[in-house]
Design a protein around this motif. Structure first.
Motif, short mmCIF file in Angstrom:
data_model
loop_
_atom_site.label_atom_id
_atom_site.label_comp_id
_atom_site.label_asym_id
_atom_site.label_seq_id
_atom_site.Cartn_x
_atom_site.Cartn_y
_atom_site.Cartn_z
N ASN A 199 -25.03 -11.23 60.73
CA ASN A 199 -23.93 -10.61 61.80
C ASN A 199 -25.60 -10.93 63.15
OD1 ASN A 199 -22.53 -9.77 63.99
ND2 ASN A 199 -20.92 -9.47 62.80
N ILE A 200 -24.55 -11.72 64.15
CA ILE A 200 -25.30 -11.51 65.81
C ILE A 200 -24.37 -10.75 67.37
CG2 ILE A 200 -27.41 -13.03 64.70
CD1 ILE A 200 -25.81 -15.53 66.58
N GLU A 201 -23.35 -11.09 66.21
CA GLU A 201 -22.35 -10.60 67.50
C GLU A 201 -22.89 -9.32 68.60
OE1 GLU A 201 -18.04 -9.92 66.36
OE2 GLU A 201 -18.96 -9.35 64.26
N ALA A 202 -23.00 -8.76 68.27
CA ALA A 202 -23.89 -7.02 69.34
C ALA A 202 -24.93 -7.84 69.36
CB ALA A 202 -24.83 -6.45 67.86
N GLU A 203 -26.12 -8.69 69.43
CA GLU A 203 -27.22 -9.11 69.94
C GLU A 203 -26.51 -10.32 71.21
OE1 GLU A 203 -30.94 -10.48 67.28
OE2 GLU A 203 -29.20 -9.71 65.81
N ILE A 204 -25.57 -10.89 70.88
CA ILE A 204 -25.48 -11.84 71.70
C ILE A 204 -24.96 -11.21 73.19
CG2 ILE A 204 -24.57 -13.65 70.36
CD1 ILE A 204 -22.33 -13.94 70.61
N ALA A 205 -24.76 -10.25 72.84
CA ALA A 205 -24.13 -9.70 74.76
C ALA A 205 -25.00 -9.48 75.88
CB ALA A 205 -23.71 -7.71 74.13
N ALA A 206 -26.62 -9.40 75.12
CA ALA A 206 -27.45 -9.27 76.15
C ALA A 206 -27.72 -10.61 77.23
CB ALA A 206 -28.56 -9.26 75.42
N ILE A 207 -26.97 -11.76 76.68
CA ILE A 207 -26.90 -13.14 78.07
C ILE A 207 -26.80 -13.23 78.59
CG2 ILE A 207 -25.90 -15.92 76.89
CD1 ILE A 207 -25.90 -15.48 74.20
N ARG A 208 -27.40 -13.53 79.08
CA ARG A 208 -27.16 -13.36 80.96
C ARG A 208 -26.57 -15.32 81.62
NH1 ARG A 208 -30.52 -9.23 81.48
NH2 ARG A 208 -32.63 -11.28 82.90
N ALA A 209 -26.95 -15.83 80.72
CA ALA A 209 -27.21 -17.18 81.12
C ALA A 209 -25.21 -17.70 81.04
CB ALA A 209 -27.94 -18.25 80.68
N PRO A 210 -25.05 -19.10 81.75
CA PRO A 210 -22.91 -19.83 81.84
C PRO A 210 -23.33 -19.87 80.39
CG PRO A 210 -24.67 -20.57 83.31
CD PRO A 210 -25.62 -19.54 82.88
N VAL A 211 -22.00 -19.85 79.70
CA VAL A 211 -21.70 -20.19 77.96
C VAL A 211 -21.13 -21.43 78.36
CG1 VAL A 211 -21.22 -19.70 75.71
CG2 VAL A 211 -23.12 -18.08 77.12
N LEU A 212 -21.05 -22.08 77.55
CA LEU A 212 -19.72 -23.42 77.43
C LEU A 212 -19.44 -23.83 75.55
CD1 LEU A 212 -16.99 -25.30 77.12
CD2 LEU A 212 -18.71 -27.17 77.85
N ILE A 258 -18.46 -34.88 76.00
CA ILE A 258 -19.88 -35.34 77.08
C ILE A 258 -19.03 -34.77 78.22
CG2 ILE A 258 -20.89 -37.34 78.09
CD1 ILE A 258 -20.75 -38.76 75.74
N ALA A 259 -17.93 -35.39 78.60
CA ALA A 259 -16.44 -34.49 79.88
C ALA A 259 -16.91 -33.63 79.38
CB ALA A 259 -15.55 -35.42 79.51
N ALA A 260 -16.39 -32.24 79.48
CA ALA A 260 -16.87 -30.97 78.98
C ALA A 260 -18.26 -31.04 79.40
CB ALA A 260 -15.91 -30.69 78.15
N ALA A 261 -19.26 -30.94 79.26
CA ALA A 261 -20.72 -30.82 79.36
C ALA A 261 -20.84 -30.52 80.51
CB ALA A 261 -21.11 -31.28 78.01
N THR A 262 -20.78 -32.17 81.27
CA THR A 262 -21.23 -32.74 82.54
C THR A 262 -20.62 -31.89 83.29
OG1 THR A 262 -21.54 -34.85 81.08
CG2 THR A 262 -21.06 -34.59 83.53
N ASP A 263 -18.99 -32.03 83.34
CA ASP A 263 -19.18 -30.86 84.66
C ASP A 263 -19.34 -29.74 84.04
OD1 ASP A 263 -17.04 -33.06 85.16
OD2 ASP A 263 -15.59 -32.04 83.45
N PHE A 264 -19.85 -29.46 82.85
CA PHE A 264 -20.21 -27.77 83.14
C PHE A 264 -21.18 -27.63 83.87
CE2 PHE A 264 -22.20 -23.97 80.82
CZ PHE A 264 -20.59 -23.08 81.04
N ILE A 265 -22.41 -28.66 83.78
CA ILE A 265 -23.39 -28.37 84.06
C ILE A 265 -23.84 -28.68 85.40
CG2 ILE A 265 -25.85 -29.77 83.96
CD1 ILE A 265 -25.66 -29.62 80.88
N THR A 266 -22.34 -29.58 85.96
CA THR A 266 -22.95 -29.58 87.17
C THR A 266 -21.99 -29.06 88.04
OG1 THR A 266 -22.05 -33.08 86.76
CG2 THR A 266 -21.81 -31.97 88.73
N ALA A 267 -21.32 -27.95 87.76
CA ALA A 267 -20.39 -26.86 88.06
C ALA A 267 -21.53 -26.19 88.14
CB ALA A 267 -19.65 -26.55 87.27
N GLN A 268 -23.01 -25.69 87.76
CA GLN A 268 -23.73 -24.54 87.30
C GLN A 268 -24.60 -25.36 88.60
OE1 GLN A 268 -23.28 -21.42 85.96
NE2 GLN A 268 -21.18 -22.75 85.26
N ARG A 269 -24.46 -26.38 88.41
CA ARG A 269 -25.79 -26.88 89.46
C ARG A 269 -25.65 -26.94 91.32
NH1 ARG A 269 -27.53 -32.46 87.46
NH2 ARG A 269 -29.28 -32.99 88.86
N ALA A 270 -24.22 -26.33 91.17
CA ALA A 270 -23.52 -26.46 93.04
C ALA A 270 -23.88 -25.44 93.99
CB ALA A 270 -21.22 -26.69 92.67
#
Length: 270
Positions: A199-212, A258-270
């Motif tokens: 179980n890695i639920e507790a560990e992932i709370a340290a993540i600060r990067a945007p996630v899709l 592909i559409a969702a990932a492209t939109d997500f990555i593009t939004a983070q670059r804006a």
């Protein structure tokens, strides 16, 4: 006449891991986009470079990014498991904390890349981002695991029986130099009784990067609690729950992914 892009060529990098030299199969996608973000693809528990087929190229073209696809040790054309090598409950942690940093160092990657992970590869991406929060630009996850469910074990047991009684070894042999290395490394650890407590639920709370986080409503290897659990632990996580989709969104619903990932990555670059 319009020039067509050539297919990525396979290369190998050497790393030291588990007391020996291991070669890692990989391919670069659109390396000429030097100023574009780098997107690293982490495959599923039975995946490899070849098993992604054209999905990485399609996504990189749509998002305008560079790509790096690789086969983890024991998979594809990378070095198979040693004859006496067995994986323990921490096998995904070791991939995230040992193999991935060594692989990046071998390739001279100093930038913070995006990570796209499928299934076990999604879990490895989460573990890497939790351990090295400043070394990741963002995560795109497809059907990741953060804990073990009964439905997962039941279908992995079915896969074990199929490997023993059908032509599944021959089918996997199209994508792996040593299908037994790939299959049994994955299957035995997931069915190892102590792994039920992973179980890695507790560990992932340290993540600060945007996630899709993306998952099929009909995923046969996990319920939607996997990605919903990520959203509860990592604030701001974007969720995409896809109908008419099983455990492999990039195969069942590639255009939507592909559409969702492209939109997500593009939004983070804006």
């Amino acid at each position: 006449m319009t020039a067509q892009a050539s297919s990525p060529s396979t290369e190998f990098a050497s790393i030291e891991w588990r007391g020996r030299t291991v070669r890692v199969e990989h391919q670069w996608i659109a390396p000429e986009r030097r100023d574009a973000p780098l997107l690293v693809f982490l495959h599923e528990g039975l995946g490899s470079v070849a098993m992604w087929k054209d999905f990485p190229e399609r996504l990189c073209a749509a998002a305008g990014v560079r790509g790096l696809v690789f086969s983890r040790p024991a998979y594809g054309r990378s070095t198979p498991r040693a004859a006496d090598e067995t994986w323990d409950v921490d096998f995904m942690h070791r991939q995230a904390h040992e193999v991935l940093p060594a692989f990046f160092e071998a390739l001279g990657i100093a930038e913070a890349p995006w990570l796209l992970g499928h299934s076990d590869g999604g879990s490895i991406a989460l573990l890497y981002a939790a351990r090295f929060p400043d070394a990741v630009r963002g995560l795109v996850l497809m059907a990741p695991h953060i804990f073990v469910e009964d439905v997962t074990i039941a279908n992995i047991e079915i896969a074990r029986d199929a490997y023993r009684s059908t032509d599944l070894p021959a089918k996997l042999g199209r994508y792996h130099d040593d299908a037994d290395s790939a299959f049994w490394g994955w299957n035995r650890i997931w069915l190892h009784p102590p792994f039920r407590q992973w179980n890695i639920e507790a560990e992932i709370a340290a993540i600060r990067a945007p996630v899709l986080a993306i998952q099929g409503v009909g995923d046969e290897y996990g319920t939607l609690e996997q990605i919903r659990g990520i959203a509860r632990r990592v604030p701001g996580t974007a969720l995409l729950e896809l109908p008419a989709c099983g455990h492999s969104p990039h195969r069942d619903r590639p255009d939507a992914v592909i559409a969702a990932a492209t939109d997500f990555i593009t939004a983070q670059r804006a």
